[in-house]
Structures are given as C-alpha cells and as structure tokens.
Write a protein that holds these residues in place. Sequence first.
Motif, short mmCIF file in Angstrom:
data_model
loop_
_atom_site.label_atom_id
_atom_site.label_comp_id
_atom_site.label_asym_id
_atom_site.label_seq_id
_atom_site.Cartn_x
_atom_site.Cartn_y
_atom_site.Cartn_z
N UNK A 174 2.84 6.86 6.64
CA UNK A 174 2.34 7.75 5.60
C UNK A 174 0.84 8.03 5.69
N UNK A 175 0.16 7.50 6.71
CA UNK A 175 -1.29 7.62 6.88
C UNK A 175 -2.08 7.06 5.70
N UNK A 176 -1.44 6.20 4.91
CA UNK A 176 -2.13 5.53 3.81
C UNK A 176 -2.17 4.03 4.03
N UNK A 177 -1.05 3.46 4.49
CA UNK A 177 -0.98 2.04 4.79
C UNK A 177 -0.66 1.85 6.26
N UNK A 178 -1.40 0.96 6.91
CA UNK A 178 -1.24 0.68 8.33
C UNK A 178 -0.84 -0.77 8.52
N UNK A 179 0.03 -1.02 9.48
CA UNK A 179 0.55 -2.36 9.75
C UNK A 179 0.40 -2.66 11.24
N UNK A 187 -3.43 -2.69 6.19
CA UNK A 187 -4.69 -2.01 5.95
C UNK A 187 -4.43 -0.80 5.06
N UNK A 188 -5.25 -0.63 4.03
CA UNK A 188 -5.15 0.53 3.15
C UNK A 188 -6.22 1.53 3.56
N UNK A 189 -5.81 2.77 3.77
CA UNK A 189 -6.73 3.80 4.25
C UNK A 189 -7.33 4.58 3.09
N UNK A 190 -8.64 4.82 3.19
CA UNK A 190 -9.36 5.69 2.26
C UNK A 190 -10.30 6.54 3.10
N UNK A 191 -9.93 7.80 3.35
CA UNK A 191 -10.70 8.64 4.27
C UNK A 191 -10.57 8.10 5.68
N UNK A 192 -11.69 7.79 6.32
CA UNK A 192 -11.67 7.22 7.66
C UNK A 192 -11.82 5.71 7.66
N UNK A 193 -11.81 5.09 6.48
CA UNK A 193 -11.96 3.65 6.39
C UNK A 193 -10.62 2.98 6.14
N UNK A 194 -10.42 1.84 6.79
CA UNK A 194 -9.23 1.02 6.61
C UNK A 194 -9.69 -0.34 6.08
N UNK A 195 -9.13 -0.78 4.95
CA UNK A 195 -9.55 -2.05 4.37
C UNK A 195 -8.44 -3.08 4.44
N UNK A 196 -8.79 -4.25 4.95
CA UNK A 196 -7.91 -5.41 4.99
C UNK A 196 -8.31 -6.30 3.82
N UNK A 197 -7.59 -6.18 2.70
CA UNK A 197 -7.93 -6.93 1.49
C UNK A 197 -7.81 -8.44 1.70
#
Length: 76
Positions: A18-23, A33-43
């Motif tokens: 979905x280009x929002x969550x990456x595994x 990783x949760x995507x926001x724009x070009x940033x991916x965050x690993x909480x």
Amino acid sequence: MREEFHKVDDGTVLWSEDNKYYYDNSCIPNIELARNGNLLKDEEHNKIYEIVNGEFIYLRKDGSRYIEGEPYIWSK
C-alpha cells in the motif's frame, strides 16, 4: 501495487502493498516501517530511514540529516 527494495549485503527485501507500511520479510516481518512522504519510521527501534530519488533507502543519522557517503540500506 507492490513496491520492493533489495538489500545488497544479505538479500533482504523491503516491500509494501500500500506504500504506507513496509515490511522486511515475506512471512513474518522483523520490522515494520510506517511511511510519511519520503521518510520511513521504525517505531520499535526508533530509527528513521529516507527514500532518496525513489531508488535508494538510507538510514538517517546526525539529527535526521543525510550524511554524504553513507551506504544505502535498500535499493530498487
């Protein structure tokens, strides 16, 4: 549409439907990783990655500024 990036040193595939969550694995993800724009965050591990030019993913360091010369983590 599935998007994939590949890690050179160990063959890990980072993927998203979905280009929002990456595994990072096909069956049991080690990271999400949760995507926001070009940033991916690993909480879970408190890390931020950046997609650069839609081709490479770098780990962001030094106060979230990209450091020239750092190796990329994944590439298309």
